[in-house]
Write an enzyme that holds these catalytic residues in place. Sequence first.
Site, PDB file in Angstrom:
ATOM      1  N   GLU A 232       0.830  -1.212   0.000  1.00  0.00           N
ATOM      2  CA  GLU A 232       0.000   0.000   0.000  1.00  0.00           C
ATOM      3  C   GLU A 232       0.863   1.260   0.000  1.00  0.00           C
ATOM      4  O   GLU A 232       0.572   2.227  -0.688  1.00  0.00           O
ATOM      5  CB  GLU A 232      -0.945   0.027   1.210  1.00  0.00           C
ATOM      6  N   ARG A 236       0.646   3.796  -3.133  1.00  0.00           N
ATOM      7  CA  ARG A 236       0.025   5.109  -2.845  1.00  0.00           C
ATOM      8  C   ARG A 236       1.077   6.194  -2.637  1.00  0.00           C
ATOM      9  O   ARG A 236       0.965   7.284  -3.187  1.00  0.00           O
ATOM     10  CB  ARG A 236      -0.858   5.019  -1.601  1.00  0.00           C
ATOM     11  N   ASP A 365      -4.824  -9.620  -8.312  1.00  0.00           N
ATOM     12  CA  ASP A 365      -5.037  -8.600  -9.353  1.00  0.00           C
ATOM     13  C   ASP A 365      -3.810  -7.889  -9.931  1.00  0.00           C
ATOM     14  O   ASP A 365      -3.424  -8.100 -11.084  1.00  0.00           O
ATOM     15  CB  ASP A 365      -6.083  -7.569  -8.879  1.00  0.00           C
ATOM     16  N   GLU A 499     -12.436   0.519  -9.816  1.00  0.00           N
ATOM     17  CA  GLU A 499     -12.096  -0.438 -10.893  1.00  0.00           C
ATOM     18  C   GLU A 499     -13.041  -0.411 -12.093  1.00  0.00           C
ATOM     19  O   GLU A 499     -12.599  -0.556 -13.244  1.00  0.00           O
ATOM     20  CB  GLU A 499     -12.009  -1.863 -10.324  1.00  0.00           C
ATOM     21  N   THR A 585      -0.958   0.930 -10.276  1.00  0.00           N
ATOM     22  CA  THR A 585      -2.245   0.336  -9.883  1.00  0.00           C
ATOM     23  C   THR A 585      -3.080   1.282  -9.027  1.00  0.00           C
ATOM     24  O   THR A 585      -4.249   1.009  -8.766  1.00  0.00           O
ATOM     25  CB  THR A 585      -2.032  -1.027  -9.184  1.00  0.00           C
TER      26      THR A 585
HETATM   27  C1  DMJ Z   1      -6.469   0.512  -4.886  1.00  0.00           C
HETATM   28  O1  DMJ Z   1      -5.725   0.857  -3.771  1.00  0.00           O
HETATM   29  C2  DMJ Z   1      -5.588  -0.116  -5.919  1.00  0.00           C
HETATM   30  O2  DMJ Z   1      -6.223  -0.029  -7.134  1.00  0.00           O
HETATM   31  C3  DMJ Z   1      -5.256  -1.540  -5.627  1.00  0.00           C
HETATM   32  O3  DMJ Z   1      -4.562  -2.165  -6.664  1.00  0.00           O
HETATM   33  C4  DMJ Z   1      -6.478  -2.361  -5.288  1.00  0.00           C
HETATM   34  N1  DMJ Z   1      -7.635  -1.609  -5.138  1.00  0.00           N
HETATM   35  C5  DMJ Z   1      -7.628  -0.354  -4.467  1.00  0.00           C
HETATM   36  C6  DMJ Z   1      -8.921   0.406  -4.652  1.00  0.00           C
HETATM   37  O4  DMJ Z   1     -10.042  -0.381  -4.764  1.00  0.00           O
END
Ligand code: DMJ
Length: 608
Positions: A232, A236, A365, A499, A585
């Site tokens: 995370e 982020r 994912d 998403e 992501t």
């Molecule tokens: C986000 O923090 C990112 O997209 C992560 O890959 C998974 N999903 C959350 C938001 O739903």
Amino acid sequence: TPVALVNLPNPAPKAKSNSTKFILLLILSAFITLCFGAFFFLPDNSKHKRFDLGLEDVLIPHIDSPKEGNLRDKIRADHERALQEAKEKLRKSREELQAEIQTEKNKLMEDLKKKDAGPKPLPPVPMPRVVGVSDGEPPEPDVKEKRDKIREMMKHAWDSYRQYGWGHNELKPLAKKGHSTNIFGNSQLGATIVDALDTLYIMGLHEEFKDGQEWIEQNLDFGVNAEVSVFEVNIRFIGGLLATYYLSGQEVFKMKAVQLAEKLLPAFNTPTGIPWAMVNLKSGVGRNWGWASAGSSILAEFGTLHMEFVHLTYLTGNPAYYQKVMHIRKLLAKMDRPNGLYPNYLNPRTGRWGQHHTSVGGLGDSFYEYLLKAWLMSDKTDTEARKTYDDAIEAIERHLIRKSNGGLTFIGEWKNGHLERKMGHLACFAGGMFALGADGSPDDKAGHYLQLGAEIAHTCHESYDRTVLKLGPEAFKFDSGLEAVAVRQNEKYYILRPEVIETYWYMWRFTHDPKYRQWGWEAAQAIDKYCRVSGGFSGVKDVYSSNPTYDDVQQSFFLAETLKYLYLLFSSDDLLPFESWVFNTEAHPLPVLHLGNITLPGSEPAQR
Ligand code: DMJ
């Protein structure tokens, strides 16, 4: 005599000060002689030794007798020098002394400044081509109006956080106070600020951007005693800081990204080099989530570091980042894959798979996403990543992707040889991924993957359309007559996730089919109607209820991703074009590295 003294003429002020100096000098010499004498003539009685607890060697230097003579000479010389200096000082005028003191002070200040300047500046590297970072205003007035509405939503989310949650990781928009979750540990790292900054920049919200930058400059400190999620924090914080650096060119973001990355490196100190899920930023101690199968690390966590880590090596010249992620790739390549699938759990001590559970939603994912994006980000030179992606997707299509009785294409979850006909909101991102990977797919299957992306977008839109609020549930089933609806109460929530909108945006860019803008607008309106409160935006607990309760959390990814993708959906394609940018992501855009003849440090055989 007193008479003589009385008869003496009044001394001039200068003479008076000279006599004072003389007396002072006399006292000083007497004192020094006393100390000197004491040193040489007091008896050497070992019983009087003060340091007899083993500290002697540490606190005073040990004196060997043959060297005693030398030492005395040295002390005498030092003494004479000190006496000489004292004499010279006394001879100097007040102004001279003041000037000397000032010079000393200045020198001290300079030294302190040098210390505060922090680590050495990073080596200059060729800046990747940074194109299409502003504007993107659509020519159609109705589209522009929608885009303005999204910008207004961003402003409401940001202003609310600014007012009620500033510096906290996230916001509780109903309680109107700060919020945090265990992924950030016990910290106040301003996650929303870091996650939102590039969206503010892209939307041209300059004042807000400046405010955020100032907070980062003055407050963002990673030396905190907090156990954070490596994944995370990478997607982020490091992703957010790097993207903001490339967009704005402000060095502070790069420096902060590098400082944080250094704090994450101890997480890789495991017997296999597969990192722990969590690391304490201060102590560097790592561990895994208690709920993960047999102490395992998670595929989507240790497999979602590549993009950011390649950029870190590129910007710093430090091969460590690149080597860490390449080591993970090599290790995975050597492992057996049940049915060609990657299980979601891998034990970092033994290097063995945990439970055989494979998903394109949560836990799996972004591992697949980063294989494709590693290839794109390398200007399509990282063919190893592309091949790994193609093989993985082929197995996923074979085992996990099915059509429901009602004709909806869905991605299920593979659990110990059995397919669960359930799809998570998180898996909806894959529509965009399939479309993004269409070009360059093997056997010229580009059309097939674009079609697959469109089918997933359609299914996910259905999951929204079949609810009361027109917002999608967390997970939906294709079983026992059910088609794209949630059954269990704890799967009916919507927490401002991006998403589905992400996939609409990718599909829009590749097809320009107006339905994607229409679907995106439906979602934006539903969010504004049902999730907006006076203190920001909140998730809702039941999308099938006309009177939903709020979860009272404004997630940082709402500002980083959901609103950014919506804004891009209503912008022209020249804003952050795919030829030059790859989105991590968490929707943080990183430039394609046209490395040409440049070799990344560490791209020689990977080591740990
Ligand atoms: C986000 O923090 C990112 O997209 C992560 O890959 C998974 N999903 C959350 C938001 O739903």
